[in-house]
Scaffold this active site. Structure first.
Site, PDB file in Angstrom:
ATOM      1  N   ARG A  50      10.470  -4.058  -1.866  1.00 49.58           N
ATOM      2  CA  ARG A  50      10.020  -5.129  -2.765  1.00 49.58           C
ATOM      3  C   ARG A  50       8.615  -4.907  -3.305  1.00 49.58           C
ATOM      4  NH1 ARG A  50      13.912  -6.827   0.448  1.00 49.58           N
ATOM      5  NH2 ARG A  50      12.731  -5.625   1.960  1.00 49.58           N
ATOM      6  N   THR A  51       7.692  -4.579  -2.393  1.00 52.91           N
ATOM      7  CA  THR A  51       6.294  -4.471  -2.817  1.00 52.91           C
ATOM      8  C   THR A  51       6.155  -3.345  -3.835  1.00 52.91           C
ATOM      9  OG1 THR A  51       5.655  -5.260  -0.633  1.00 52.91           O
ATOM     10  CG2 THR A  51       3.921  -4.280  -1.987  1.00 52.91           C
ATOM     11  N   LYS A  79      -0.784  18.936   5.152  1.00 52.56           N
ATOM     12  CA  LYS A  79      -1.691  20.085   5.331  1.00 52.56           C
ATOM     13  C   LYS A  79      -2.995  19.646   5.983  1.00 52.56           C
ATOM     14  CE  LYS A  79      -0.230  22.072   0.925  1.00 52.56           C
ATOM     15  NZ  LYS A  79      -0.792  22.307  -0.410  1.00 52.56           N
ATOM     16  N   ARG A 100      -0.131   1.164   0.592  1.00 55.36           N
ATOM     17  CA  ARG A 100       0.543   0.656   1.802  1.00 55.36           C
ATOM     18  C   ARG A 100       0.347   1.699   2.888  1.00 55.36           C
ATOM     19  NH1 ARG A 100       6.134  -2.264   2.839  1.00 55.36           N
ATOM     20  NH2 ARG A 100       4.781  -3.847   1.989  1.00 55.36           N
ATOM     21  N   HIS A 128      -1.470  -8.430   4.352  1.00 50.97           N
ATOM     22  CA  HIS A 128      -0.597  -8.119   3.211  1.00 50.97           C
ATOM     23  C   HIS A 128      -0.874  -9.214   2.168  1.00 50.97           C
ATOM     24  CE1 HIS A 128       2.600  -6.774   0.790  1.00 50.97           C
ATOM     25  NE2 HIS A 128       3.586  -6.716   1.661  1.00 50.97           N
TER      26      HIS A 128
HETATM   27  C1  NCD Z   1       6.795  -7.204   4.857  1.00 52.49           C
HETATM   28  C2  NCD Z   1       5.779  -6.132   5.185  1.00 52.49           C
HETATM   29  O1  NCD Z   1       5.910  -4.981   4.769  1.00 52.49           O
HETATM   30  O2  NCD Z   1       4.832  -6.485   5.871  1.00 52.49           O
HETATM   31  N1  NCD Z   1       7.668  -6.858   3.840  1.00 52.49           N
HETATM   32  C3  NCD Z   1       7.298  -7.022   2.538  1.00 52.49           C
HETATM   33  O3  NCD Z   1       6.356  -6.450   2.066  1.00 52.49           O
HETATM   34  N2  NCD Z   1       8.008  -7.878   1.801  1.00 52.49           N
HETATM   35  C4  NCD Z   1       7.486  -7.745   6.055  1.00 52.49           C
HETATM   36  C5  NCD Z   1       8.084  -6.806   7.046  1.00 52.49           C
HETATM   37  O4  NCD Z   1       8.076  -5.594   6.898  1.00 52.49           O
HETATM   38  O5  NCD Z   1       8.601  -7.328   8.030  1.00 52.49           O
END
Ligand code: NCD
Length: 315
Positions: A50-51, A79, A100, A128
């Site tokens: 999703r993100t 590397k 991320r 997040h």
């Molecule tokens: C979440 C995350 O990555 O923290 N997912 C997301 O970004 N929608 C929740 C999760 O991974 O449980």
């Protein structure tokens, strides 16, 4: 310049101005092309559906372009390149970086060396922030307010970064009940518990979901479920401490559903690992796919603010 934590949103107005702007984008009254000629780099070392996709789509809808770098066998990370060097490199090419990372604090380290804005798209068991903003937007759309709410947060409160970021936003408002439901091994870290206490919120804690719902279900505005973040628990000691948790982890079964109010918003950042049965998706209280859609609009707003020369939270 960077968007690392929701703790940097200091007023309800800063937050709600994002919601008003998202509403305008959604009803098509505003067609923004502020990212035209700009490139967003999405850099990640762990899974994301999703993100990642919503940032990509948001950028494209604003007329911009996206490059993706996975820090795995196809990148120089294999590397031995440091995260800092990777980010310094990417920031020579792109206009902003969405990162991320599996380690808490990694996005902060990246921001310290980046020549362009860095957006935290989830850092280990840290934060997040963009997910929390879209979660808050989902709550606001449903109730047209963010204060005086009764919210139950369920599951891995220790490591769910979406919960940590959401708590900063809920703590901007007054008169809420926050009901925490978790095993004691997955209790909310002190930092967040203290934040809630400082903001005079009524806090309760239970271990069983049905017990908590029997007590508070009928007054509940929001039920926010999370999955067990098993990938955060490494090492023999941690693994064995957590081993007993998974089989008994929280599920919104028929009994729990029966204890909910008719208009409670049932939320989940997804992915789910069985916490909410698929059959519940048709229930009018299920808003987790609304969260998914709202995420695209919120990310458009944030990127538009950035590329229009405003700060992330400007009106
Ligand atoms: C979440 C995350 O990555 O923290 N997912 C997301 O970004 N929608 C929740 C999760 O991974 O449980």
């Amino acid at each position: 310049m960077h968007l690392l934590s929701t703790r940097h949103i200091s007023s309800t107005w800063q937050l709600e101005s994002l919601f008003y702007k998202a509403e305008k984008l959604r009803d098509g009254k505003e067609q923004k092309q502020s990212a035209r000629g700009r490139v967003l780099a999405v850099v990640k070392d762990e899974g994301s559906t999703r993100t990642r996709v919503s940032f990509e789509v948001a950028m494209k809808r604003l007329g911009g372009d996206v490059v993706l770098l996975e820090l795995d066998k196809n990148s120089s990370a294999v590397k031995g390149e440091t995260l800092e060097d990777t980010i310094k490199t990417i920031s020579q090419y792109a206009d902003a970086i969405v990162l991320r990372h599996s380690r808490k604090g990694a996005v902060q380290r990246a921001a310290e060396v980046s020549a362009v804005p860095v957006i935290n798209a989830g850092d280990g068991d840290g934060e997040h922030p963009t997910q929390a903003i879209l979660d808050a937007y989902t709550i606001w759309r449903r109730f047209r307010r963010m204060d005086d709410l009764s919210v139950m947060l369920v599951g891995d409160l220790k490591s769910s970064r979406t919960v940590h970021s959401l708590l900063h936003l809920l703590a901007l408002y007054k008169n809420k009940d926050i009901h925490l439901v978790s095993p004691k091994e997955l209790y909310l870290p002190d930092e967040y518990h203290n934040l809630l206490r400082r903001n005079c919120v009524n806090i309760t804690h239970d271990y069983e979901l049905d017990v908590a719902l029997e007590k508070y279900g009928k007054g509940l505005d929001v039920l926010y479920m999370t999955r067990f973040q098993k990938e955060r628990y490494e090492g023999v000691h941690e693994m064995s401490r957590m081993a007993g948790i998974e089989p008994t982890y929280y599920k919104l079964d028929a009994k729990c559903v029966g204890l909910l109010r008719g208009d409670t918003a049932v939320m989940h950042p997804l992915p789910r690992n069985g916490e909410i049965p698929v059959e519940f998706d048709k229930d009018s209280r299920a808003v987790y796919f609304d969260q998914v859609k709202n995420g695209m609009y919120i990310r458009m707003v944030l990127l538009d603010n950035l590329f229009s020369g405003n700060s992330f939270f400007a009106v």
